[in-house]
Design a protein around this motif. Sequence first.
Motif, PDB file in Angstrom:
ATOM      1  N   ILE A   1      -7.693  48.630  43.512  1.00 26.47           N
ATOM      2  CA  ILE A   1      -8.052  48.794  44.930  1.00 26.47           C
ATOM      3  C   ILE A   1      -9.559  48.959  45.085  1.00 26.47           C
ATOM      4  O   ILE A   1     -10.184  48.318  45.944  1.00 26.47           O
ATOM      5  N   ILE A   2     -10.156  49.780  44.245  1.00 22.56           N
ATOM      6  CA  ILE A   2     -11.600  50.022  44.342  1.00 22.56           C
ATOM      7  C   ILE A   2     -12.384  48.739  44.104  1.00 22.56           C
ATOM      8  O   ILE A   2     -13.264  48.372  44.887  1.00 22.56           O
ATOM      9  N   PHE A   3     -12.074  48.039  43.007  1.00 20.49           N
ATOM     10  CA  PHE A   3     -12.825  46.823  42.692  1.00 20.49           C
ATOM     11  C   PHE A   3     -12.580  45.718  43.714  1.00 20.49           C
ATOM     12  O   PHE A   3     -13.477  44.922  44.004  1.00 20.49           O
ATOM     13  N   THR A   4     -11.376  45.667  44.268  1.00 15.54           N
ATOM     14  CA  THR A   4     -11.116  44.679  45.319  1.00 15.54           C
ATOM     15  C   THR A   4     -11.953  44.993  46.550  1.00 15.54           C
ATOM     16  O   THR A   4     -12.557  44.094  47.141  1.00 15.54           O
ATOM     17  N   LEU A   5     -12.000  46.261  46.939  1.00 18.55           N
ATOM     18  CA  LEU A   5     -12.804  46.645  48.103  1.00 18.55           C
ATOM     19  C   LEU A   5     -14.288  46.364  47.880  1.00 18.55           C
ATOM     20  O   LEU A   5     -14.967  45.831  48.749  1.00 18.55           O
ATOM     21  N   VAL A   6     -14.791  46.715  46.710  1.00 22.51           N
ATOM     22  CA  VAL A   6     -16.226  46.616  46.457  1.00 22.51           C
ATOM     23  C   VAL A   6     -16.658  45.184  46.176  1.00 22.51           C
ATOM     24  O   VAL A   6     -17.637  44.695  46.750  1.00 22.51           O
TER      25      VAL A   6
ATOM     26  N   LEU B   1     -18.206  49.328  50.913  1.00 19.40           N
ATOM     27  CA  LEU B   1     -16.943  50.065  50.915  1.00 19.40           C
ATOM     28  C   LEU B   1     -16.762  50.959  49.692  1.00 19.40           C
ATOM     29  O   LEU B   1     -15.708  51.563  49.529  1.00 19.40           O
ATOM     30  N   TRP B   2     -17.778  51.091  48.840  1.00 20.69           N
ATOM     31  CA  TRP B   2     -17.613  51.892  47.628  1.00 20.69           C
ATOM     32  C   TRP B   2     -17.231  53.344  47.900  1.00 20.69           C
ATOM     33  O   TRP B   2     -16.501  53.922  47.101  1.00 20.69           O
ATOM     34  N   PRO B   3     -17.658  53.970  49.007  1.00 17.65           N
ATOM     35  CA  PRO B   3     -17.226  55.368  49.218  1.00 17.65           C
ATOM     36  C   PRO B   3     -15.710  55.519  49.362  1.00 17.65           C
ATOM     37  O   PRO B   3     -15.170  56.607  49.159  1.00 17.65           O
ATOM     38  N   LEU B   4     -15.035  54.432  49.709  1.00 17.78           N
ATOM     39  CA  LEU B   4     -13.575  54.520  49.798  1.00 17.78           C
ATOM     40  C   LEU B   4     -12.933  54.772  48.439  1.00 17.78           C
ATOM     41  O   LEU B   4     -11.764  55.138  48.360  1.00 17.78           O
ATOM     42  N   SER B   5     -13.712  54.600  47.372  1.00 15.98           N
ATOM     43  CA  SER B   5     -13.181  54.914  46.048  1.00 15.98           C
ATOM     44  C   SER B   5     -12.818  56.395  45.960  1.00 15.98           C
ATOM     45  O   SER B   5     -11.866  56.767  45.278  1.00 15.98           O
ATOM     46  N   PHE B   6     -13.561  57.261  46.668  1.00 20.20           N
ATOM     47  CA  PHE B   6     -13.214  58.678  46.697  1.00 20.20           C
ATOM     48  C   PHE B   6     -11.881  58.894  47.400  1.00 20.20           C
ATOM     49  O   PHE B   6     -11.061  59.714  46.974  1.00 20.20           O
ATOM     50  N   VAL B   7     -11.661  58.153  48.475  1.00 17.58           N
ATOM     51  CA  VAL B   7     -10.402  58.244  49.212  1.00 17.58           C
ATOM     52  C   VAL B   7      -9.245  57.806  48.316  1.00 17.58           C
ATOM     53  O   VAL B   7      -8.208  58.470  48.237  1.00 17.58           O
TER      54      VAL B   7
ATOM     55  N   SER C   1      -4.609  59.118  45.037  1.00 23.66           N
ATOM     56  CA  SER C   1      -3.928  59.017  43.739  1.00 23.66           C
ATOM     57  C   SER C   1      -3.534  60.392  43.229  1.00 23.66           C
ATOM     58  O   SER C   1      -2.431  60.576  42.708  1.00 23.66           O
ATOM     59  N   LEU C   2      -4.425  61.359  43.377  1.00 24.18           N
ATOM     60  CA  LEU C   2      -4.106  62.713  42.925  1.00 24.18           C
ATOM     61  C   LEU C   2      -2.930  63.303  43.706  1.00 24.18           C
ATOM     62  O   LEU C   2      -2.047  63.950  43.136  1.00 24.18           O
ATOM     63  N   ILE C   3      -2.901  63.057  45.021  1.00 23.07           N
ATOM     64  CA  ILE C   3      -1.800  63.557  45.846  1.00 23.07           C
ATOM     65  C   ILE C   3      -0.484  62.899  45.448  1.00 23.07           C
ATOM     66  O   ILE C   3       0.546  63.569  45.309  1.00 23.07           O
ATOM     67  N   ILE C   4      -0.510  61.599  45.231  1.00 21.49           N
ATOM     68  CA  ILE C   4       0.707  60.878  44.850  1.00 21.49           C
ATOM     69  C   ILE C   4       1.221  61.370  43.500  1.00 21.49           C
ATOM     70  O   ILE C   4       2.417  61.608  43.329  1.00 21.49           O
ATOM     71  N   ILE C   5       0.316  61.541  42.549  1.00 24.12           N
ATOM     72  CA  ILE C   5       0.724  62.024  41.230  1.00 24.12           C
ATOM     73  C   ILE C   5       1.322  63.423  41.335  1.00 24.12           C
ATOM     74  O   ILE C   5       2.336  63.731  40.705  1.00 24.12           O
ATOM     75  N   GLU C   6       0.726  64.271  42.169  1.00 25.00           N
ATOM     76  CA  GLU C   6       1.251  65.628  42.351  1.00 25.00           C
ATOM     77  C   GLU C   6       2.648  65.583  42.982  1.00 25.00           C
ATOM     78  O   GLU C   6       3.536  66.346  42.597  1.00 25.00           O
TER      79      GLU C   6
END
Length: 161
Positions: A125-130, A137-143, A148-153
């Motif tokens: 997702i990050i590399f596709t956006l960037v 759109l690189w700041p969306l990598s933080f999003v 991802s952390l929420i989904i894993i939790e």
Amino acid sequence: MHRKRTATVLAVFLIIAGSLITMENFAMIKGVTYHWPILLVIFGAGFIMLFFERDRNDPVLMWLGTFQIALSLLFYYLNATSWRNLASLWPVFLGAVGISFLAVAIFSRKMLFVYFAGSFLGLFIIFTLVFSISSKLWPLSFVVFGLSLIIIEQINSKFNL
């Protein structure tokens, strides 16, 4: 018994594929090489069937099967458009790896595979956006990382892992 049947099916498939490609080479039929990604679909489906025949004991078979099927979809798209599009679509390979790990995670219920899947899908997702959409759109990598952390939790709490 399974090995004999599997070898026979593979042999028949290879005979048919070789005959069709030879016929196209001699201009007897057209369009066979356009559909070469179907070979990946067939072999991928074979790996997935072997995974289930072996009582889900070999996650590598599931991974290989889903990876080959995912790549075949990309290759069909490139055949229909242009292989030059691969310059901007290279992150799809990361997505295919992530989807493959996700399939393994679903059937093996091991958290390690969920982490691998989340990591590769997040990178996709990050590399596709960037690289494919906009470098702004690189700041969306933080999003994406936070999601991802929420989904894993959530997966951890749902499966009590």
